[in-house]
Design a protein around this motif. Sequence first.
Motif: not given
Length: 298
Positions: A257-273, A228-239
């Motif tokens: 995340y790669e399959e989602a369309h803009e607007p989007k932003r990716l934040v990564t954390i160094d760690g586990g779940h 469903y992720v391709e349908r999210i745009s144009p709603t802003p998505l932060l993962m």
Amino acid sequence: MREDIEFEAEGDVLRGWLYTPDNADGPVPTVVMAHGFSAVKEMYLDKYAEKFSDNGLAALVFDNRNFGESDGEPRYEIDPWQQVRDYRHAITYALTRDEVDGNHIGVWGSSYSGGHALTVGALDNRVDAIVSQVPLTDGYHNLRRLVRPDILDGFREQFDQDRLARFNGEEPQMVPVVSEDLLGDAALPTQDSYRWFTETEEERAPNWENKVTLRTVEMLGEYSPIDYVERISPTPLLMIVAENDQLAVADKAFETYEEAHEPKRLVTIDGGHFDAYVEKFEETSTPATDWFVEHLNR
């Protein structure tokens, strides 16, 4: 300020909290929130809601159907599509509250509900911003990564037996959510899952129960938010993705995340779940807060 709330959802009552900013002088943007696989709201959702409220947002937090203080039968069963519908019921309830600005609604989810946030954001046009934290994005892929093939084959046989038993009026079969024995029949068979759930139960959530119905595991394998992720745009998505996530596996989250369309932003954390909730709380809650403040105050 925190208020106990309850609202009707398809015949059952769901219960939770509504957080509002202490200095609010009118309706404010609001974030709707629920927890992940079997977890209850006391398992750190209060910390996120407090952070949002301290930054001028309301937060509506609720226990998922069949868990915690919410009603629903059978107890301890997770139907992901029912939980998606319940997010939408919670949004509807939020719109009835005078404290809520119904034109500025966000959804936040983590782990299993991180997948729900993606799905709800794709399907419900009332959603204006999304935060999906350490999300499960492909249940079938996840099960195959987490569960040894011989154990998974045993689960499939149990699914069929349980289906027949329930048809004949018997009680649903249960399995532990986590187990100290990583080769046992647990729904989440990882060491960090066992440690986080048992420690958090003791410290914060004595009402959490270490069990789900067997059918819960079957429905997990049928749920695929990535579709469903391709349908999210144009709603802003932060993962927000934990780079060493072995539960809601990180590689699938990055693919989503790669399959989602803009607007989007990716934040990564160094760690586990589970680092997202405790050790890395500031690293997850701050970008989430900033995202909602930016996109819900327009």
